[in-house]
Write an enzyme that holds these catalytic residues in place. Structure first.
Site, short mmCIF file in Angstrom:
data_model
loop_
_atom_site.label_atom_id
_atom_site.label_comp_id
_atom_site.label_asym_id
_atom_site.label_seq_id
_atom_site.Cartn_x
_atom_site.Cartn_y
_atom_site.Cartn_z
N SER A 161 50.43 45.38 58.57
CA SER A 161 50.69 46.82 58.67
C SER A 161 52.14 47.02 59.06
CB SER A 161 49.79 47.43 59.75
OG SER A 161 50.25 48.73 60.08
N TYR A 174 46.04 47.45 68.05
CA TYR A 174 46.18 47.33 66.58
C TYR A 174 47.59 46.85 66.23
CZ TYR A 174 45.89 48.76 61.64
OH TYR A 174 45.90 48.79 60.27
N1 LIG Z 1 44.65 52.92 55.83
C1 LIG Z 1 45.87 52.68 56.27
O1 LIG Z 1 46.70 53.57 56.44
C2 LIG Z 1 46.29 51.28 56.55
C3 LIG Z 1 47.61 51.04 56.88
C4 LIG Z 1 48.02 49.74 57.16
C5 LIG Z 1 47.12 48.71 57.09
N2 LIG Z 1 45.83 48.98 56.78
C6 LIG Z 1 44.91 47.84 56.72
O2 LIG Z 1 44.38 47.77 55.42
C7 LIG Z 1 43.10 47.13 55.47
C8 LIG Z 1 42.06 48.00 54.75
O3 LIG Z 1 42.05 49.26 55.39
P1 LIG Z 1 41.24 50.52 54.80
O4 LIG Z 1 42.05 51.69 55.16
O5 LIG Z 1 40.88 50.25 53.38
O6 LIG Z 1 39.98 50.49 55.75
P2 LIG Z 1 38.42 50.61 55.40
O7 LIG Z 1 38.20 51.58 54.32
O8 LIG Z 1 37.73 50.81 56.71
O9 LIG Z 1 38.11 49.15 54.84
C9 LIG Z 1 37.86 48.05 55.67
C10 LIG Z 1 36.54 47.45 55.26
O10 LIG Z 1 36.31 46.26 56.03
C11 LIG Z 1 34.95 46.28 56.44
N3 LIG Z 1 34.72 45.45 57.61
C12 LIG Z 1 34.86 45.79 58.92
N4 LIG Z 1 34.48 44.78 59.69
C13 LIG Z 1 34.09 43.77 58.87
C14 LIG Z 1 33.59 42.48 59.08
N5 LIG Z 1 33.40 42.00 60.33
N6 LIG Z 1 33.30 41.72 58.01
C15 LIG Z 1 33.46 42.18 56.77
N7 LIG Z 1 33.92 43.43 56.48
C16 LIG Z 1 34.24 44.21 57.54
C17 LIG Z 1 34.71 47.73 56.75
O11 LIG Z 1 33.34 48.00 56.88
P3 LIG Z 1 32.86 49.14 57.92
O12 LIG Z 1 33.20 50.45 57.27
O13 LIG Z 1 31.40 48.87 58.03
O14 LIG Z 1 33.63 48.95 59.21
C18 LIG Z 1 35.35 48.39 55.54
O15 LIG Z 1 34.47 48.43 54.44
C19 LIG Z 1 42.80 46.91 56.96
O16 LIG Z 1 43.20 45.62 57.32
C20 LIG Z 1 43.70 47.93 57.64
O17 LIG Z 1 44.01 47.55 58.96
C21 LIG Z 1 45.38 50.23 56.51
#
Ligand SMILES: NC(=O)c1ccc[n+]([C@@H]2O[C@H](COP(=O)([O-])OP(=O)(O)OC[C@H]3O[C@@H](n4cnc5c(N)ncnc54)[C@H](OP(=O)(O)O)[C@@H]3O)[C@@H](O)[C@H]2O)c1
Length: 281
Positions: A161, A174
């Site tokens: 991130s 985080y």
């Molecule tokens: N969105 C942003 O602005 C942003 C910015 C920088 C970095 N990121 C990073 O990008 C990545 C994806 O983010 P996103 O925004 O797409 O989030 P998201 O929609 O919440 O996707 C993350 C997925 O991982 C699943 N997950 C959580 N715990 C898990 C586990 N123990 N085993 C397997 N799967 C699991 C979640 O399931 P549940 O819904 O059941 O928890 C969800 O389906 C993350 O690493 C996040 O930190 C996001």
């Protein structure tokens, strides 16, 4: 100027036919978008999530091919389950050559605010965020990385991130966890190249502010739908003047996974509308 430049070869860089890719957290917003793009480029993609039913929202796009997708249960924090998931994917596609570690995120319980000072954040909340982002990146890298080491070939892409470069207010666990993911990316890149094969590359993307369900409560007022003070401040500090959309990640993901990035390993690529480059003046 490169001699004997093979333009035909360049055109083929982004054809991922025959590649076997697993995406942890693949049913999430960003991982799901990557899955659709990679299937569109011909790859076999295993969408791994602890709630695979979430992948339904992408199914119509995943079905368009030319690659194919399967949805598998997996928990990035449970080694035994990951081993079973690896075996399931191997039986379906053959050995995995590419791992995208997209499972990750923050927790409101580890976020400071009017109701929670830094001094009162419970250790369980910090541990949850560290486990999900760091352990949840290291464990799948062990399970799928071992196969890559045996094959002498592979590709790991972590999701760090922009927080890792410039820690943001309110989210101490985080920010520190994602700094750990960036650091681990560099460590593993060196380890894989030195100990196993220079053909195993490990990189990361560092997304900036993408509006997703995870961060909605920080960016938009629940009642009015207007930008919060934090949301407004982010836009003010983003030279490109917008939040990212999941599609903004795809070019960098495709490049890093393709032969076009053959000499790129240990890199963490910011995708943040120049937020982390901006000094504020
Ligand atoms: N969105 C942003 O602005 C942003 C910015 C920088 C970095 N990121 C990073 O990008 C990545 C994806 O983010 P996103 O925004 O797409 O989030 P998201 O929609 O919440 O996707 C993350 C997925 O991982 C699943 N997950 C959580 N715990 C898990 C586990 N123990 N085993 C397997 N799967 C699991 C979640 O399931 P549940 O819904 O059941 O928890 C969800 O389906 C993350 O690493 C996040 O930190 C996001």
């Amino acid at each position: 100027m490169i001699e004997n430049y093979n333009l035909e070869g360049v055109r083929e860089w982004y054809d991922l036919s025959g590649r076997n890719i697993v995406i942890t957290g693949g049913a999430g917003i960003l991982g799901g978008e990557m899955a659709c793009m990679l299937v569109g480029c011909g790859a076999n993609v295993a969408i791994m999530d602890r709630d695979p039913s979430l992948a339904d929202r992408f199914m119509d796009r995943l079905g368009c091919g030319p690659g194919c997708a399967i949805v598998v249960f997996g928990d990035v924090l449970q080694r035994e389950i990951l081993e079973q998931t690896e075996a399931q994917i191997r039986a379906e596609f053959g050995p995995v050559d590419t791992l995208i570690n997209a499972a990750g995120g923050n927790s409101p319980r580890a976020t400071t605010g009017a109701d929670l000072s830094f001094f009162d954040i419970p250790p369980e909340a910090v541990r949850f965020v560290f486990d999900l982002n760091i352990l949840g990146t290291i464990l799948p890298s062990q399970i799928f990385g071992r196969t890559m080491a045996r094959q002498g070939q592979g590709n790991i892409l972590n999701v760090s991130s922009m927080n890792a470069l410039r820690p943001l207010t309110r989210i101490p666990a985080y920010s520190a966890a994602k700094a750990g993911v960036s650091n681990f990316t560099q460590w593993l890149a060196v380890h894989m190249a030195q100990e196993y094969s220079p053909n195993i590359r490990v990189n990361a993307i560092a997304p900036g502010f993408f509006h997703t369900t995870q961060n909605h409560y920080l960016l938009f007022d629940e009642k009015t739908g207007a930008l919060t003070a934090r949301g407004k401040s982010i836009i003010d500090h983003t030279p490109m003047k917008r939040f990212g959309v999941p599609q903004d990640l795809l070019g960098a993901v495709l490049w890093l996974l393709s032969p076009a990035a053959e000499f790129v390993s240990g890199a963490v690529i910011p995708i943040d509308g120049a937020f982390s480059a901006f000094s504020g003046v």
